[in-house]
Design a protein around this motif. Structure first.
Motif, PDB file in Angstrom:
ATOM      1  N   ALA A  34       0.835  -1.203   0.000  1.00 47.43           N
ATOM      2  CA  ALA A  34       0.000   0.000   0.000  1.00 47.43           C
ATOM      3  C   ALA A  34       0.866   1.247   0.000  1.00 47.43           C
ATOM      4  CB  ALA A  34      -0.908  -0.001   1.233  1.00 47.43           C
ATOM      5  N   VAL A  35       0.424   2.264  -0.736  1.00 42.42           N
ATOM      6  CA  VAL A  35       1.144   3.529  -0.820  1.00 42.42           C
ATOM      7  C   VAL A  35       0.243   4.638  -0.278  1.00 42.42           C
ATOM      8  CG1 VAL A  35       2.250   5.201  -2.354  1.00 42.42           C
ATOM      9  CG2 VAL A  35       2.430   2.763  -2.842  1.00 42.42           C
ATOM     10  N   ARG A  36       0.790   5.435   0.618  1.00 38.02           N
ATOM     11  CA  ARG A  36       0.041   6.554   1.189  1.00 38.02           C
ATOM     12  C   ARG A  36      -0.215   7.603   0.105  1.00 38.02           C
ATOM     13  NH1 ARG A  36       2.194  10.938   3.872  1.00 38.02           N
ATOM     14  NH2 ARG A  36       4.193   9.885   3.975  1.00 38.02           N
ATOM     15  N   ILE A  37      -1.423   8.155   0.087  1.00 42.17           N
ATOM     16  CA  ILE A  37      -1.802   9.165  -0.898  1.00 42.17           C
ATOM     17  C   ILE A  37      -1.857  10.538  -0.238  1.00 42.17           C
ATOM     18  CG2 ILE A  37      -3.657   9.986  -2.404  1.00 42.17           C
ATOM     19  CD1 ILE A  37      -4.407   7.084  -2.910  1.00 42.17           C
ATOM     20  N   VAL A  38      -1.117  11.484  -0.814  1.00 40.04           N
ATOM     21  CA  VAL A  38      -1.190  12.889  -0.401  1.00 40.04           C
ATOM     22  C   VAL A  38      -1.462  13.694  -1.666  1.00 40.04           C
ATOM     23  CG1 VAL A  38      -0.004  14.840   0.658  1.00 40.04           C
ATOM     24  CG2 VAL A  38       0.441  12.522   1.482  1.00 40.04           C
ATOM     25  N   PHE A  39      -2.637  14.262  -1.781  1.00 44.36           N
ATOM     26  CA  PHE A  39      -3.018  14.925  -3.028  1.00 44.36           C
ATOM     27  C   PHE A  39      -2.188  16.191  -3.256  1.00 44.36           C
ATOM     28  CE2 PHE A  39      -6.866  12.511  -1.877  1.00 44.36           C
ATOM     29  CZ  PHE A  39      -6.962  11.739  -3.025  1.00 44.36           C
ATOM     30  N   SER A  40      -1.715  16.361  -4.483  1.00 45.23           N
ATOM     31  CA  SER A  40      -0.801  17.455  -4.813  1.00 45.23           C
ATOM     32  C   SER A  40      -1.452  18.829  -4.697  1.00 45.23           C
ATOM     33  CB  SER A  40      -0.270  17.258  -6.238  1.00 45.23           C
ATOM     34  OG  SER A  40      -1.344  17.267  -7.185  1.00 45.23           O
ATOM     35  N   ASP A  41      -2.774  18.907  -4.869  1.00 48.33           N
ATOM     36  CA  ASP A  41      -3.459  20.189  -4.838  1.00 48.33           C
ATOM     37  C   ASP A  41      -4.280  20.385  -3.565  1.00 48.33           C
ATOM     38  OD1 ASP A  41      -5.049  18.109  -5.683  1.00 48.33           O
ATOM     39  OD2 ASP A  41      -6.254  19.319  -7.050  1.00 48.33           O
ATOM     40  N   VAL A  42      -4.037  19.565  -2.535  1.00 47.47           N
ATOM     41  CA  VAL A  42      -4.689  19.712  -1.233  1.00 47.47           C
ATOM     42  C   VAL A  42      -3.604  19.660  -0.166  1.00 47.47           C
ATOM     43  CG1 VAL A  42      -6.313  18.722   0.425  1.00 47.47           C
ATOM     44  CG2 VAL A  42      -6.818  18.619  -2.024  1.00 47.47           C
ATOM     45  N   ARG A  43      -3.529  20.690   0.647  1.00 50.55           N
ATOM     46  CA  ARG A  43      -2.491  20.730   1.664  1.00 50.55           C
ATOM     47  C   ARG A  43      -2.786  19.743   2.793  1.00 50.55           C
ATOM     48  NH1 ARG A  43      -0.957  26.514   4.011  1.00 50.55           N
ATOM     49  NH2 ARG A  43      -0.329  26.663   1.819  1.00 50.55           N
ATOM     50  N   GLY A  44      -1.767  18.996   3.199  1.00 45.67           N
ATOM     51  CA  GLY A  44      -1.911  18.117   4.357  1.00 45.67           C
ATOM     52  C   GLY A  44      -2.299  16.699   3.999  1.00 45.67           C
ATOM     53  N   ARG A  45      -2.312  15.847   5.026  1.00 45.72           N
ATOM     54  CA  ARG A  45      -2.573  14.430   4.861  1.00 45.72           C
ATOM     55  C   ARG A  45      -4.060  14.115   4.999  1.00 45.72           C
ATOM     56  NH1 ARG A  45       1.984  11.531   8.499  1.00 45.72           N
ATOM     57  NH2 ARG A  45       0.979   9.682   7.619  1.00 45.72           N
ATOM     58  N   MET A  46      -4.419  12.914   4.549  1.00 43.40           N
ATOM     59  CA  MET A  46      -5.824  12.524   4.497  1.00 43.40           C
ATOM     60  C   MET A  46      -6.237  11.717   5.725  1.00 43.40           C
ATOM     61  SD  MET A  46      -7.139  13.792   1.701  1.00 43.40           S
ATOM     62  CE  MET A  46      -6.139  15.235   2.071  1.00 43.40           C
TER      63      MET A  46
END
Length: 297
Positions: A276-288
């Motif tokens: 599994a790879v953690r997703i951090v969206f490039s156009d949303v600041r911060g983690r999910m």
């Protein structure tokens, strides 16, 4: 009994448990005769608040009323009830106080442990946020505890996105009677990366809970090193084909309620070399983190 009725009843269980616990806590504060009873009851209410915030208890109750404003009002009632107590130390109720303290410590410890046990791959994937408009709440996410995705290793960092209104409710009215009552249903889903369509599927009905085909209508994308699954799309909406090259922002389909889905939402998870790879969206600041609100324009 229809599938939707079963889903509504099952999804109401945590809401009813939450309501029963906070009612017990507030009643305890209001009827307390000493400081121990009042403090213990207040701590019980605080413990449920912590669990609601950190583990993303559904954003609204069965009646469409948001949890957090309810918590705020109930905490105010608890505070005012302290004025009714004449003798704070006389007959101090140590049992109630100890129970409330233990519940609060357990809730805080669970929140900390969930973060500590989360998927922590430092080389997180940074795709574009796949949906636009309105407000989206993150259900599931990186935490391990109370994360129904954790049993599937490739989905341990999966993100579920639900569109909500100002109340925090995911649907119109008091009770949702069809998929169309949910704000997310039919929202365009766009490619979060430049890549290739590895595989895709369409043709499954929305609103027909099917654990045998958990992804429902879906699209799997690859950028050469990672694969991203985008699931639970609306029947007939998949707009790409296997082998097709896609670009960021290209239409993939629409948010639906197909597969193993209890309400219209978008599921996205990524994997690299079978992990599994953690997703951090490039156009949303911060983690999910679970419970996070993302506002899109």
């Amino acid at each position: 009994m229809t599938t939707r009725t079963r889903v509504v009843l099952l999804s109401s269980i945590p809401q009813l448990v939450w309501l029963a616990v906070v009612t017990q806590g507030v009643t305890g504060c209001w009827t307390a005769e000493n400081g121990g009873h009042w403090s213990g009851s207040l701590l019980l209410v605080l413990a449920t608040t912590v669990l609601g915030v950190f583990f993303s208890i559904p954003s609204s109750t069965t009646f469409g009323i948001p949890y957090r404003p309810i918590d705020a009002v109930l905490l105010m009632v608890c505070a005012v009830s302290a004025l009714r107590i004449d003798h704070w130390s006389s007959g101090f109720d140590t049992e109630t106080f100890a129970f409330g303290a233990a519940a609060t410590i357990a809730a805080v410890s669970a929140a900390i442990a969930s973060r500590a046990l989360a998927v922590s791959d430092s080389s997180a994937l940074r795709p574009r946020f796949p949906v636009d408009g309105a407000q989206w709440t993150v259900l599931a996410g990186e935490g391990r505890l109370l994360n129904h995705h954790w049993v599937a290793p490739l989905q341990r960092a999966a993100v579920d996105l639900v569109m909500v209104d100002r109340r925090g409710s995911s649907h119109r009215g008091i009770l949702a009677r069809s998929d169309e009552d949910y704000y997310a249903f039919g929202t365009p889903v766009r490619s979060p990366i430049d890549g290739t369509v590895v595989r895709c599927g369409d043709g499954l009905d929305d609103g027909n809970l099917d654990p045998r085909k958990p992804a429902g209508n879906h699209v799997v994308l690859s950028d050469g090193s990672e694969e991203i699954l985008i699931a639970h799309l609306k029947k007939g909406s998949v707009a790409v084909a296997a082998g097709e090259q896609v670009h960021v922002g290209q239409l993939l389909g629409s948010v639906g309620n197909s597969g193993n889905s209890t309400e219209p939402h978008l599921h996205i998870h990524a994997q690299r070399d079978g992990r599994a790879v953690r997703i951090v969206f490039s156009d949303v600041r911060g983690r999910m983190w679970p419970g996070r609100r993302v506002v899109r324009r």
